[in-house]
Scaffold this motif. Structure first.
Motif, PDB file in Angstrom:
ATOM      1  N   GLU A 269      -4.262  15.043  76.948  1.00  0.00           N
ATOM      2  CA  GLU A 269      -3.044  15.053  76.142  1.00  0.00           C
ATOM      3  C   GLU A 269      -3.162  14.078  74.982  1.00  0.00           C
ATOM      4  OE1 GLU A 269       1.164  13.699  77.732  1.00  0.00           O
ATOM      5  OE2 GLU A 269      -0.414  12.713  78.877  1.00  0.00           O
TER       6      GLU A 269
ATOM      7  N   THR B 238       0.456  16.683  71.469  1.00  0.00           N
ATOM      8  CA  THR B 238       0.275  17.868  72.315  1.00  0.00           C
ATOM      9  C   THR B 238       0.128  17.487  73.791  1.00  0.00           C
ATOM     10  OG1 THR B 238      -2.101  17.710  71.948  1.00  0.00           O
ATOM     11  CG2 THR B 238      -0.883  19.237  70.536  1.00  0.00           C
TER      12      THR B 238
ATOM     13  N   VAL C 171      -4.274  20.507  77.574  1.00  0.00           N
ATOM     14  CA  VAL C 171      -4.509  21.951  77.488  1.00  0.00           C
ATOM     15  C   VAL C 171      -5.640  22.314  78.440  1.00  0.00           C
ATOM     16  CG1 VAL C 171      -5.259  23.831  76.003  1.00  0.00           C
ATOM     17  CG2 VAL C 171      -3.752  22.070  75.091  1.00  0.00           C
TER      18      VAL C 171
END
Lengths: 275, 247, 252
Positions: free
Chosen positions: A23, A27, A30
């Motif tokens: 992270e 954001t 992912v």
């Protein structure tokens, strides 16, 4: 597949590989890839197709040693790949990575010069590679004077002179028009036959994968996993003319069956994918 | 959230600049360089004064005329050279080399022609501002995508309609960029003229203050001009960004 | 030379010829502007006599020094700022405003601090030039394609080899644009400072000649400055354009 003979046949392998991008301020983490297994046989042509953003390029970079897997192991020629790109792997990227400040010839000679290869040998190999890629008459030109397809050939030459045993192609023809892509496909097949190298091709074009490969891995939307592995059964002496054969249609049809739902998902229509 | 963090970071830079000023002041002494606090105190007293108002007004009037000339002549040259390709090709290198020339060298000529007058200072200011306005206007017009002209023809627009609804809006952001740089350089030209030879205006005020060793007044005028130029630039930059986003 | 080039030459020749004619015919008072031919003659005489040599060397030396400091320090600062994204973000509005502020208003401050010597002039030259170099460095490093870092790793290159062999050449044309701007800005900064107030130098001599009504000397030196500045700037401009063309970089 535990016998020594079978292992010798496996050129590179991913086992239980996942890749999670940590992270950042902007954001959340992912989960890009896996868990996923893949065994590349020595000398085969393997293509990975999937919707955009499915982690195809991540898979290539993990295999090349450009990214560390979050979990799982990567093997190349019996050794674990970690943190460094092993000797014997060549990579051609999607972006134009030719060096605009060097002539075509110097571009191709770049890796050899860094490795301290003798001048005569450099000349022999570079001339040979440029001739093979049809670049001889452009040896003194600068990349800015060439078309996108020609520049990608320069990058392939730069990889080729190092005589890699595993060639990783990351959507190398993504920016080219469809006809040029078919012709470049022929070039890649010639190159593959001549070098005897193992090739892993990342692409989003189903026809490209179907025409070039021995086996095709169809990848799901993120996190990328293999939904299906299609064996094409083409002879080694194939070229772009096979696009007119019925079998070619069957293969692309099957790939589209595999990927239609996934592509819709990556477009952001999960409801349509279910129906 | 990102915007506030940015604003905070910029505030930190401002504070660092003020601290550097203070440190320099400690280093060279109060007579040479007063600190930020006495300067701001002086500013609060000086700005409302009659003397400041007179000089600031003189500079503003001169700047206004110079800007009018810069924009008028610059736009005219730019439009002409943008539309008439041959003039553009012939003139562009000449304008570029004039642009990079240290124009102060030519100020004595201006003085010989106009004497120590307002028109001399206005001319000198305009000499600085005309070139960027002309060059960027020309490039704005040249950069209009030809497809706009084709669309105008398929829509059966008349010549004037094409200019008003297609060409002008398409070229506007870059032209505004030229006007912004023209604003900056015209101000520089006017101030240089006032610093070199003038009896009024903020530029001459700075030079007088220096000769009388009034460091506080000198810095005050510098700070006022700094703030004026920075704010005007920010405003023009904001307009430019708005226009770019629209396009 | 191209047709456009010939036309340009003709335009310039006609302009100079007209000025000459106007001066000769008395349409322009010779106490205001002397004919261009006389400017040239005066310049040649001045150069042969060697009277102004000291001032010429001094001024161009200061310009060179200021440009050199700006290029080296500007590149170093640009590289450091580029490595620190947050510092860079907060400096962005500062860079966007820098050339909008007439920094010459700080020249008197410099004189008060450092005295009337060459130091404030060098500092003004650097102050006008260095930020252009910093911005060009940031711009150049931004344009280094990300894929080059991957190529470097495929070739198992270290950080220093990557910077010197790949990133620097990739950024080089943009850095050269910074050099070009730094030189022409240093020129403007130094000459303008000398003009306003200086113990010596070409700007000072021209300004003195103006006060003494010595038009010949004034126009001779003005012509010299214009010729040198134009030649240097045009040379840098042409090299810059050639480089950009060869690398396929679109330049305004």
């Amino acid at each position: 597949m535990t016998t020594a003979a079978a292992d010798a046949d496996i050129h590179a392998a991913l086992s239980g590989v996942t890749r999670v991008y940590p992270e950042t301020i902007a954001t959340p983490p992912v989960h890009a890839l896996g868990p996923l297994d893949l065994e590349l046989k020595r000398g085969e042509f393997f293509a990975v197709v999937g919707p955009s953003g499915c982690g195809k390029s991540t898979l290539l970079e993990v295999l090349a040693g450009l990214q560390q897997p979050t979990a799982g192991t990567v093997m190349f020629e019996g050794r674990t790949v970690s943190g460094k790109v092993p000797d014997g792997i060549g990579v051609v990227f999607q972006e134009d990575a030719s060096f605009p400040w060097m002539t075509v010839w110097d571009n191709a000679a770049f890796g050899l010069r860094r490795n301290g290869v003798a001048t005569a040998e450099i000349r022999r190999r570079v001339d040979d590679a440029l001739a093979f890629m049809g670049l001889t008459e452009f040896a003194r030109a600068y990349p800015a004077q060439l078309s996108g397809g020609m520049r990608q050939r320069v990058c392939i030459s730069r990889t080729l002179v190092l005589q890699p045993r595993l060639i990783l192609l990351d959507e190398p023809f993504g920016a080219l028009d469809a006809q040029t892509r078919l012709l470049m496909g022929d070039e890649v097949l010639r190159l593959w036959r001549r070098t005897g190298a193992t090739v892993l091709l990342i692409t989003h074009a189903l026809d490209e994968a179907a025409m070039l490969s021995d086996r095709i891995g169809a990848m799901s939307a993120r996190p990328g996993r293999f939904l299906d592995i299609v064996v094409t059964g083409w002879s080694r002496e194939r070229d772009s003319k096979i696009v007119s054969e019925p079998q070619f249609g069957e293969i692309t049809g099957r790939l589209w069956e595999d990927l239609r739902g996934e592509s819709l998902k990556s477009l952001g229509h999960p409801g349509m994918a279910a129906g | 959230m990102i915007a506030t963090r940015r604003a905070a970071d910029t505030a930190i830079i401002l504070i660092i600049m003020l601290l550097a000023w203070q440190a320099l002041h400690q280093l060279v002494g109060a007579t040479a360089l007063p600190g930020p606090v006495p300067t701001l105190a002086y500013l609060a007293r000086f700005v409302p004064s009659e003397r400041f108002a007179e000089n600031a007004w003189a500079t503003l009037v001169c700047f206004f005329y110079a800007l009018l000339l810069s924009y008028g002549i610059g736009l005219a040259i730019g439009v002409w050279m943008g539309i008439h390709r041959l003039s553009g090709a012939v003139g562009e290198p000449i304008l570029i080399s004039l642009y990079t020339l240290p124009k102060v060298t030519l100020y004595p000529v201006v003085l010989l022609i106009f004497g120590l007058s307002l028109s001399g200072r206005v001319t000198f200011g305009a000499m600085h501002g005309v070139l960027p306005v002309a060059l960027l206007t020309m490039s704005a017009i040249r950069n209009i995508p030809p497809v706009y002209l084709k669309s105008a023809r398929t829509l059966h627009l008349s010549g004037w309609q094409t200019i008003l609804t297609m060409l002008f809006p398409a070229a506007l952001p870059e032209i505004v960029g030229g006007l912004r740089i023209g604003f900056t350089l015209t101000l520089l030209g006017v101030l240089l003229a006032e610093m070199f030879a003038a009896k009024q205006g903020l530029g001459s005020l700075i030079i007088n203050a220096m000769q009388l060793m009034q460091a506080e007044e000198m810095l005050t005028v510098a700070v006022v001009l700094f703030a004026f130029a920075a704010l005007a630039n920010a405003l023009l930059l904001w307009i430019e960004h708005r226009l770019h986003r629209r396009v | 030379m191209s047709r456009v080039g010939w036309i340009r030459l003709a335009v310039l020749a006609i302009a100079i010829g007209l000025l000459e004619l106007c001066c000769r015919l008395g349409l322009i008072d010779q106490r205001v502007v002397i004919p261009p031919s006389e400017m040239a003659v005066a310049l040649v005489r001045l150069l042969i006599s060697g009277e102004a040599n000291e001032q010429i060397v001094r001024t161009f030396g200061i310009v060179l020094l200021a440009a050199l400091i700006s290029v080296v320090a500007g590149f170093a600062l640009g590289a450091v700022i580029h490595a620190l994204p947050r510092v860079r973000q907060s400096l962005d509005p500062f860079f966007a405003t820098y050339y909008a502020v007439p920094i010459f208003i700080f020249y008197p401050v410099m004189i008060v601090i450092f005295g009337l010597s060459a130091i404030p002039i060098v500092l003004m030259g650097v102050a006008t030039a260095i930020v252009a170099m910093i911005i060009a460095t940031l711009n150049g490093l931004d344009r280094v394609p990300q894929v080059l870092a991957k190529v470097a790793r495929v070739h198992r290159m270290g950080a220093i080899a990557t910077a010197l062999r790949l990133k620097l050449p990739a950024a080089a044309p943009h850095l050269f644009t910074g050099v070009k701007l730094a030189v022409s800005y240093a020129f403007i900064g130094v000459i303008a400072s000398e003009f306003i107030l200086a113990p010596a130098g070409l700007g000072r001599v021209i300004s003195d000649a103006y006060t003494d009504f010595n038009n010949r000397q004034m126009y001779a030196l003005m012509l010299l400055l214009i010729i040198v500045a134009t030649i240097v700037n045009m040379f840098l401009h042409v090299v810059d354009q050639r480089w950009a063309e060869r690398r396929g970089i679109a330049k305004p």
